[in-house]
Write a protein that holds these residues in place. Structure first.
Motif, PDB file in Angstrom:
ATOM      1  N   LEU A   1       0.835  -1.198   0.000  1.00  0.00           N
ATOM      2  CA  LEU A   1       0.000   0.000   0.000  1.00  0.00           C
ATOM      3  C   LEU A   1       0.870   1.249   0.000  1.00  0.00           C
ATOM      4  O   LEU A   1       0.574   2.236  -0.675  1.00  0.00           O
ATOM      5  CB  LEU A   1      -0.891  -0.025   1.245  1.00  0.00           C
ATOM      6  CG  LEU A   1      -2.044   0.948   1.289  1.00  0.00           C
ATOM      7  CD1 LEU A   1      -2.977   0.671   0.149  1.00  0.00           C
ATOM      8  CD2 LEU A   1      -2.764   0.825   2.602  1.00  0.00           C
TER       9      LEU A   1
ATOM     10  N   SER B   1       3.765   1.378  -1.361  1.00  0.00           N
ATOM     11  CA  SER B   1       4.311   1.528  -2.708  1.00  0.00           C
ATOM     12  C   SER B   1       3.301   2.171  -3.634  1.00  0.00           C
ATOM     13  O   SER B   1       3.666   2.920  -4.539  1.00  0.00           O
ATOM     14  CB  SER B   1       4.709   0.172  -3.285  1.00  0.00           C
ATOM     15  OG  SER B   1       5.564  -0.501  -2.418  1.00  0.00           O
ATOM     16  N   TRP B   2       1.999   1.876  -3.412  1.00  0.00           N
ATOM     17  CA  TRP B   2       0.970   2.484  -4.261  1.00  0.00           C
ATOM     18  C   TRP B   2       0.761   3.952  -3.915  1.00  0.00           C
ATOM     19  O   TRP B   2       0.791   4.815  -4.776  1.00  0.00           O
ATOM     20  CB  TRP B   2      -0.369   1.764  -4.090  1.00  0.00           C
ATOM     21  CG  TRP B   2      -0.531   0.492  -4.841  1.00  0.00           C
ATOM     22  CD1 TRP B   2      -0.712  -0.746  -4.298  1.00  0.00           C
ATOM     23  CD2 TRP B   2      -0.575   0.303  -6.246  1.00  0.00           C
ATOM     24  NE1 TRP B   2      -0.862  -1.683  -5.280  1.00  0.00           N
ATOM     25  CE2 TRP B   2      -0.783  -1.056  -6.497  1.00  0.00           C
ATOM     26  CE3 TRP B   2      -0.466   1.162  -7.339  1.00  0.00           C
ATOM     27  CZ2 TRP B   2      -0.873  -1.589  -7.773  1.00  0.00           C
ATOM     28  CZ3 TRP B   2      -0.553   0.626  -8.602  1.00  0.00           C
ATOM     29  CH2 TRP B   2      -0.756  -0.733  -8.813  1.00  0.00           C
ATOM     30  N   CYS B   3       0.510   4.204  -2.616  1.00  0.00           N
ATOM     31  CA  CYS B   3       0.146   5.562  -2.201  1.00  0.00           C
ATOM     32  C   CYS B   3       1.416   6.286  -1.793  1.00  0.00           C
ATOM     33  O   CYS B   3       1.923   6.106  -0.699  1.00  0.00           O
ATOM     34  CB  CYS B   3      -0.790   5.537  -1.009  1.00  0.00           C
ATOM     35  SG  CYS B   3      -2.190   4.482  -1.266  1.00  0.00           S
TER      36      CYS B   3
END
Lengths: 605, 178
Positions: free
Chosen positions: B26, B28-30
């Protein structure tokens, strides 16, 4: 008369100056200051190489000098000949300037390295090989330089040889370059057999060069300059230290393939098939690399894909039959790409080894000089009007637009131009602006002049190089002078669209939408699925077919099927039918005797 | 004593590992911290909702569903710390980590640069030679018949003995060699 003598002397003096550390330093007693000595050597060589460049700019003197001749056979001689034309004389100062800045940076970057002298020796050997490649007049000397840069690339990428990924990447570089070397040797063989010489100027221009040797040359350029098809080694080469990436894989080595095509452009010029192949291959490479760069998160990989994309653009220029413009792009690209790598090296060292842009931010306040130069480099890369990249990139796209050659290549190149702007702006925004996402106790500073001097020097070069080169070198082909306004501003509009896209995407990352995968992101992130599709199946098929040949073809077929088992298979059906008769009853046997006697008697009479 | 590492994972360990890796992906995504914190709180709430399930079958089914959801939503290039396996500077200095027996091959002029170490080195090596058989005997007695189940080494059991394989631990190279 005197100008040629001065030209030759100064250029050869440059080469001799660079060779001095390799000969003298192993014999010196005090080995503590070798990096600084080597940096100073390269700086001296750069200053001396300005002499032939100014001579050429002011008087247009060119020369081809042959020294000694290797009498290979009585018919075929290979002289040690140097060609000092506009390409080699412009490339020498640029390469030496960039190398000087990188070596000065590397004295800070690799200061904690135990074998720093060996590192500098490797870089110096690489520089010597690259300059031999540039100044070579015949294919033999060029091949020596070609192999030399390939070897040094292998040694430098795998510098930290304890790391498995570094060894894999070095091996990848060597293998992909080797596939390109097949093409180079093919074209060298053709040249030797038809033209009976390896000298470039002695090859008479036929009306139509056969396509096969040109395909060989294009294969060589694809391997060395990481065009699509033989490209995976370039992003993997980022495993090496940052000075290696800055020198080899952005400014000098990867342009060797394009340089080969520039040197042999008389052969290419009258074969439209080869030119179209270059055009389309270059357009595909530039778009593919730009697509992959959009979703990368490692700062060095973004710059690596950016290099790959610009190399595709150079290939497009070769396809347009404009070698001088390709060389201009090589020269301007060297400045800002090396600077981008050096800036990223400063950032990585300051953040204690952090290379992911998701963990950088707000560096504008912490590293002002570095980030300003990063911005200048990115602007030059995007082709901002009147910075260095503009003079070459805009001209290329204008020529592509007005050439009416291939619309598909044009569309791909324009799309790649806007993607260039997108990923450059993404990198800039995530690295420099916003709140810091870095770990808090990193030694972020740029107080050392060893950092700021090279970067600012290269920034000056990025701003001025395009202007200086275009104002002093007269183009050999007339650039297109008149065109509609949309055509003229096509590159700038594409860049502006790319910038708008980047700003939109960055606002989208702030909104609270739940993140998930989508096919386009997956395609771009996994680099087009090229690596797993090509690496495993090719080797598996080769090894499988080898095993099949060894075991099935030889063992099974020849020893068994052609021998005993084959005979058995032939007889098997007859045997199966006749075993039903072997019942063991005397009457059946007497009946078969009678049948065969009747048959014999009937055939005899 | 402290809990030993067993050869299998408990359910709690599996759930916690899933939670940590989903938080890392998460992250890495946000990229921006406020967005990450929002979704991290939502994820925590989803985990906390089921934390008191006592039925192991249902708990394992939830874990399996969670793992599948993680696989579908993982980041293609997750953030890996530079020194972790798969990171950019992992094993970078491995080529400079030379084993300690190379010290025996140093030239006397080099050894004279570190006199106090080399003065005692022979005594340390003698100690290692003497305790080697005892360490091996202890390891042979203590490992089960079909091989060891964990990588943890037992401590020294008897008075005057040294822990098994202490020499390899004491002479291990630095993390970042000089």
């Amino acid at each position: 008369m005197e100008t040629t003598l001065l030209l030759n002397t100064s250029l050869l003096l440059t080469l001799a100056i660079i060779l001095t550390p390799t000969l003298l330093l192993p014999m010196s007693k005090t080995s503590s200051n070798s990096p600084t000595t080597i940096t100073r050597t390269v700086k001296t060589a750069f200053l001396i190489s300005l002499v032939p460049m100014t001579l050429f700019m002011l008087s247009g003197t060119e020369s081809i000098t042959s020294y000694w001749e290797w009498k290979f056979t009585t018919n075929f001689k290979i002289p040690l000949s140097f060609k000092m034309d506009q390409y080699s004389m412009m490339f020498f100062p640029i390469a030496l300037f960039v190398t000087w800045s990188i070596l000065q940076f590397a004295t800070w970057y690799m200061a904690s390295e135990p074998h720093i002298t060996k590192f500098f020796f490797y870089l110096l050997t690489f520089l010597i090989a690259m300059l031999i490649l540039t100044i070579a007049n015949n294919m033999f000397l060029l091949f020596i330089g070609w192999e030399g840069v390939g070897m040094m690339s292998f040694l430098l990428i795998g510098w930290w040889q304890g790391r498995a990924e570094a060894n894999t990447a070095a091996l990848q570089a060597v293998l992909y370059n080797r596939i390109g070397d097949i093409g180079l040797i093919l074209s060298m063989a053709w040249l030797a057999s038809t033209m009976n010489t390896w000298e470039m100027q002695q090859a008479p221009l036929p009306t139509q060069t056969p396509t096969l040797p040109l395909l060989g040359l294009i294969l060589a350029a694809t391997g060395k300059s990481a065009q699509f098809g033989l490209h995976p080694w370039l992003p993997a080469a980022m495993e090496g230290p940052t000075p290696v990436s800055a020198l080899l894989h952005s400014s000098t080595m990867v342009v060797a393939g394009i340089f080969l095509l520039i040197r042999t452009h008389p052969l290419l010029a009258n074969n439209p098939t080869a030119l179209t192949l270059c055009l389309c291959l270059g357009a595909l490479s530039t778009l593919f690399a730009a697509t992959c760069a959009l979703t990368q998160n490692d700062i060095k990989k973004i710059i690596a894909f950016s290099t790959s994309s610009q190399l595709g653009l150079m290939m497009v220029t070769i396809g347009l039959n404009l070698p001088q413009l390709a060389f201009l792009h090589i020269s301007t690209h060297a400045f800002f790409k090396a600077m981008l790598f050096l800036c990223s090296g400063t950032i990585i060292h300051s953040l204690n080894g952090e290379q992911d842009i998701r963990k950088m931010g707000g560096l504008q306040k912490m590293l002002p000089t570095t980030t300003s130069c990063l911005t200048i480099g990115n602007l030059a890369l995007m082709g901002t009007p009147f910075l260095a990249g503009f003079y070459s990139k805009d001209l290329i796209i204008e020529s592509l637009n007005t050439s009416y050659l291939n619309t598909w290549a044009l569309l791909l190149t324009l799309l790649a131009t806007s993607f260039t702007a997108t990923y450059s702006l993404r990198m800039t925004l995530l690295v420099q602006t916003g709140f810091p996402r870095t770990p808090t106790n990193s030694p972020t500073n740029e107080n050392n002049p060893m950092i700021t001097n090279p970067i600012t020097r290269l920034a000056l070069g990025s701003i001025l190089a395009g202007l200086l080169i275009t104002s002093y070198i007269t183009p050999t082909k007339t650039p297109p002078m008149t065109m509609p306004t949309t055509t003229k501003t096509a590159a700038v509009i594409a860049t502006a669209l790319g910038i708008a896209l980047a700003m939109e995407l960055s606002t989208m990352t702030h909104t609270l939408t739940y993140p998930k995968q989508n096919p386009h992101l997956n395609f771009s992130s996994s680099l087009g699925y090229f690596n797993p599709l090509m690496h495993r199946p090719n080797t598996t098929n080769l090894l499988n077919s080898g095993q099949k040949i060894a075991s099935h073809l030889i063992d099974l077929s020849w020893y068994k099927k052609m021998g005993p088992e084959g005979l058995t298979d032939l007889q098997l059906m007859a045997i199966k039918t006749s075993t039903t008769l072997h019942t063991g009853l005397i009457k059946t046997y007497l009946g078969s005797f009678a049948l065969s006697i009747i048959l014999i008697l009937s055939t005899q009479t | 004593g402290e809990p030993q590492m067993a050869a299998y994972l408990t359910h709690q360990q599996k759930v916690l590992r899933l939670y940590k890796k989903s938080l890392r992906h998460l992250e890495s995504w946000c990229i921006y911290r406020d967005k990450y914190r929002y979704f991290a709180c939502l994820l925590r709430e989803r985990f906390d909702k089921n934390k008191d399930v006592k039925d192991m079958v249902k708990a394992t089914e939830l874990l399996k569903a969670g793992e599948e959801e993680f696989w579908a939503n993982q980041h293609p290039q997750p953030y890996i710390f530079p020194d972790s396996p798969g990171g950019t500077s992992y094993e970078r200095y491995e080529c400079y980590k030379i084993p300690e027996w190379c010290l025996d091959y140093w030239h006397p002029s080099e050894k004279a640069m570190y006199p106090d170490y080399f003065a005692k080195r022979e005594q340390w090596k003698k100690l290692q030679r003497e305790s080697w058989d005892k360490e091996i005997k202890q390891l042979e007695e203590e490992t089960p018949a079909d091989g060891p189940s964990t990588e943890a080494l037992p401590p020294a059991r008897k008075e005057g003995h040294l822990p098994p394989l202490w020499w390899q631990y004491v002479t291990r190279p630095r993390e970042i060699p000089m």
